[in-house]
Design a protein around this motif. Sequence first.
Motif, PDB file in Angstrom:
ATOM      1  N   LEU A 146      63.927 -23.227   7.113  1.00 40.89           N
ATOM      2  CA  LEU A 146      63.236 -24.055   6.133  1.00 40.89           C
ATOM      3  C   LEU A 146      63.257 -23.377   4.765  1.00 40.89           C
ATOM      4  N   SER A 147      63.212 -24.186   3.719  1.00 37.70           N
ATOM      5  CA  SER A 147      63.065 -23.662   2.369  1.00 37.70           C
ATOM      6  C   SER A 147      61.578 -23.560   2.047  1.00 37.70           C
ATOM      7  N   PRO A 148      61.100 -22.370   1.661  1.00 38.47           N
ATOM      8  CA  PRO A 148      59.655 -22.198   1.449  1.00 38.47           C
ATOM      9  C   PRO A 148      59.230 -22.583   0.035  1.00 38.47           C
ATOM     10  N   PRO A 149      57.955 -22.887  -0.174  1.00 39.37           N
ATOM     11  CA  PRO A 149      57.424 -23.116  -1.520  1.00 39.37           C
ATOM     12  C   PRO A 149      57.113 -21.767  -2.172  1.00 39.37           C
ATOM     13  N   PRO A 150      56.789 -21.754  -3.451  1.00 35.27           N
ATOM     14  CA  PRO A 150      56.378 -20.499  -4.087  1.00 35.27           C
ATOM     15  C   PRO A 150      55.094 -19.980  -3.450  1.00 35.27           C
ATOM     16  N   ALA A 151      54.957 -18.652  -3.405  1.00 34.39           N
ATOM     17  CA  ALA A 151      53.741 -18.046  -2.862  1.00 34.39           C
ATOM     18  C   ALA A 151      52.573 -18.312  -3.798  1.00 34.39           C
TER      19      ALA A 151
ATOM     20  N   GLU B 273      60.306 -11.436  -4.521  1.00 35.15           N
ATOM     21  CA  GLU B 273      61.037 -12.593  -5.004  1.00 35.15           C
ATOM     22  C   GLU B 273      61.017 -13.662  -3.924  1.00 35.15           C
ATOM     23  N   ARG B 274      61.166 -14.897  -4.343  1.00 32.94           N
ATOM     24  CA  ARG B 274      61.107 -16.023  -3.409  1.00 32.94           C
ATOM     25  C   ARG B 274      62.402 -16.100  -2.605  1.00 32.94           C
ATOM     26  N   PRO B 275      62.334 -16.058  -1.270  1.00 34.18           N
ATOM     27  CA  PRO B 275      63.551 -16.152  -0.464  1.00 34.18           C
ATOM     28  C   PRO B 275      64.115 -17.565  -0.485  1.00 34.18           C
ATOM     29  N   ALA B 276      65.419 -17.678  -0.243  1.00 33.24           N
ATOM     30  CA  ALA B 276      66.056 -18.997  -0.222  1.00 33.24           C
ATOM     31  C   ALA B 276      65.605 -19.805   0.981  1.00 33.24           C
ATOM     32  N   GLU B 277      65.328 -19.127   2.087  1.00 30.60           N
ATOM     33  CA  GLU B 277      64.862 -19.812   3.292  1.00 30.60           C
ATOM     34  C   GLU B 277      64.063 -18.859   4.160  1.00 30.60           C
ATOM     35  N   VAL B 278      63.270 -19.423   5.033  1.00 31.00           N
ATOM     36  CA  VAL B 278      62.564 -18.649   6.056  1.00 31.00           C
ATOM     37  C   VAL B 278      62.910 -19.251   7.405  1.00 31.00           C
ATOM     38  N   VAL B 279      62.885 -18.403   8.435  1.00 26.57           N
ATOM     39  CA  VAL B 279      63.147 -18.877   9.791  1.00 26.57           C
ATOM     40  C   VAL B 279      61.806 -19.105  10.476  1.00 26.57           C
ATOM     41  N   VAL B 280      61.622 -20.311  10.941  1.00 25.96           N
ATOM     42  CA  VAL B 280      60.403 -20.688  11.654  1.00 25.96           C
ATOM     43  C   VAL B 280      60.759 -20.941  13.113  1.00 25.96           C
ATOM     44  N   THR B 281      60.101 -20.209  14.009  1.00 24.06           N
ATOM     45  CA  THR B 281      60.242 -20.509  15.435  1.00 24.06           C
ATOM     46  C   THR B 281      59.174 -21.524  15.793  1.00 24.06           C
ATOM     47  N   ASN B 282      59.619 -22.681  16.227  1.00 24.88           N
ATOM     48  CA  ASN B 282      58.705 -23.767  16.558  1.00 24.88           C
ATOM     49  C   ASN B 282      58.964 -24.161  18.004  1.00 24.88           C
ATOM     50  N   GLY B 283      57.914 -24.459  18.723  1.00 23.62           N
ATOM     51  CA  GLY B 283      58.117 -24.849  20.107  1.00 23.62           C
ATOM     52  C   GLY B 283      56.852 -25.361  20.751  1.00 23.62           C
ATOM     53  N   TRP B 284      57.032 -25.995  21.909  1.00 22.56           N
ATOM     54  CA  TRP B 284      55.880 -26.511  22.648  1.00 22.56           C
ATOM     55  C   TRP B 284      55.824 -25.917  24.050  1.00 22.56           C
ATOM     56  N   TYR B 285      54.606 -25.826  24.546  1.00 26.87           N
ATOM     57  CA  TYR B 285      54.329 -25.365  25.902  1.00 26.87           C
ATOM     58  C   TYR B 285      53.417 -26.397  26.541  1.00 26.87           C
ATOM     59  N   LEU B 286      53.835 -26.927  27.675  1.00 28.79           N
ATOM     60  CA  LEU B 286      53.020 -27.932  28.341  1.00 28.79           C
ATOM     61  C   LEU B 286      51.711 -27.331  28.832  1.00 28.79           C
ATOM     62  N   PRO B 287      50.614 -28.148  28.750  1.00 28.78           N
ATOM     63  CA  PRO B 287      50.622 -29.573  28.431  1.00 28.78           C
ATOM     64  C   PRO B 287      50.382 -29.916  26.961  1.00 28.78           C
TER      65      PRO B 287
ATOM     66  N   VAL C  18      56.122 -18.162  11.639  1.00 24.22           N
ATOM     67  CA  VAL C  18      56.758 -18.143  10.323  1.00 24.22           C
ATOM     68  C   VAL C  18      57.069 -16.696   9.961  1.00 24.22           C
ATOM     69  N   ARG C  19      58.347 -16.414   9.726  1.00 27.49           N
ATOM     70  CA  ARG C  19      58.776 -15.070   9.326  1.00 27.49           C
ATOM     71  C   ARG C  19      58.812 -15.001   7.805  1.00 27.49           C
ATOM     72  N   LEU C  20      57.764 -14.447   7.244  1.00 26.96           N
ATOM     73  CA  LEU C  20      57.659 -14.320   5.795  1.00 26.96           C
ATOM     74  C   LEU C  20      58.339 -13.031   5.344  1.00 26.96           C
ATOM     75  N   PRO C  21      58.674 -12.902   4.063  1.00 27.45           N
ATOM     76  CA  PRO C  21      59.318 -11.679   3.591  1.00 27.45           C
ATOM     77  C   PRO C  21      58.473 -10.425   3.803  1.00 27.45           C
ATOM     78  N   PHE C  22      57.164 -10.613   3.929  1.00 26.50           N
ATOM     79  CA  PHE C  22      56.276  -9.459   4.034  1.00 26.50           C
ATOM     80  C   PHE C  22      55.590  -9.353   5.396  1.00 26.50           C
TER      81      PHE C  22
ATOM     82  N   GLY D  30      45.238 -17.757  15.410  1.00 26.60           N
ATOM     83  CA  GLY D  30      46.224 -17.339  14.431  1.00 26.60           C
ATOM     84  C   GLY D  30      46.374 -15.830  14.374  1.00 26.60           C
ATOM     85  N   TYR D  31      47.615 -15.361  14.291  1.00 25.95           N
ATOM     86  CA  TYR D  31      47.914 -13.928  14.233  1.00 25.95           C
ATOM     87  C   TYR D  31      48.704 -13.629  12.965  1.00 25.95           C
TER      88      TYR D  31
END
Length: 381
Positions: A194-199, A209-223, A230-234, A257-258
């Motif tokens: 994903l492309s992130p917004p400004p901090a 500096e603002r990264p061009a993209e961040v990698v977000v691991t998204n997923g579901w666990y039943l039920p 969200v992997r932020l630069p920091f 939340g962690y």
Amino acid sequence: MLKNFWYAVEFAHAVTRAPTKVTCLGQDFVLYRKRDGSVVCLSDLCVHRGAALSAGSLVGDRIACPYHGWQYEPDGACAKIPANPEGRGIPKKARVDSYPVREQAGLIWAFLGDLPAEERPPIPAFPEHEDPAFSTVYVDMVIEANYERTFENVVDAAHTPFVHGTRFGNPDKPQIPDYDITEDDWSAVADIRLSPPPARGLWKRLYKERPAEVVVTNGWYLPNIVKLHVRLPFGDMILYDHNIPLSRDRTLVKIVGYRNFFTGRWADRDARKRIRSILLQDKPVVESQRPELLPYDLPDELHLRSDALQVAYRRRRQKLMADGWWVGDDDAAVAGGRAGNAAVIPSPARRENPELARAWQHRARGADPRPRERTTEGESE
């Protein structure tokens, strides 16, 4: 709503020796801690006259009904009926449903169903909870929508630039690249770019500096659980979103939340505020969705490649519904039991003892109860 799963029904720190009422799958339960600290989960419905056990009190490790003082053991069996003369026995059917409980990852989990232990789906792993590098916060909020709508909302990466553009997404770059899913019977996970917004705010201090993209691991666990990593630069921000169905059109969202940055307790308030602001952005959109309930057939709504995680969930959901894991009209307590049947989700005791399979259920039909045939055991036990 799906039965035969472990549901996180309350934050562990909220459960004490005082009986606590919780709601899940449209039904009420009572939680309390025994003297050794372990947690009990019972149906919050006294078998005698349907009073709420959560309004009662503890006598040792038993819970006493506030109406007639019936005392129930942690396994649900009635151990004392104060109105009985000395020497009179207690009917075998004088019991309430007791559900298996686990305390894990800061949550109290109840198994809501009757499957034997070896057949129960697993509780997901939450490795961050035991990792001292992470700080933890807890947030909850009620949303007036079906839990599958709130659940899919968090799984949906494509909505972030529009609903969360000022905090989480980037409206200038809303494209979702194709992604691969890792899937099993109980979960589906994907890495999405994903492309992130400004901090903004406190986090801006850590941005070089603002990264061009961040990698977000998204997923579901039943039920009903969604993971958002969200992997932020920091550092890493990881949210586990539990969508608890209070009823078919009302959901209690509980988030654990962690974060492994700004880990001091002084930053918890900011972390909770950020999570709550995201929920408040989602809330009006999800509450406006129609139809209110998730369609059963896939073609009833249009799907794109960016919806692959939701489609994976709907396909697995169809299979479980066909296998009888769906909570239907016969399982649900209508209007909190004030009308219709006041039934409860079957507990393992019903399967373990077929003689009790349909015991301790109230079958009142509003103000005009239907007469029932007398059984050979009679109706005045």
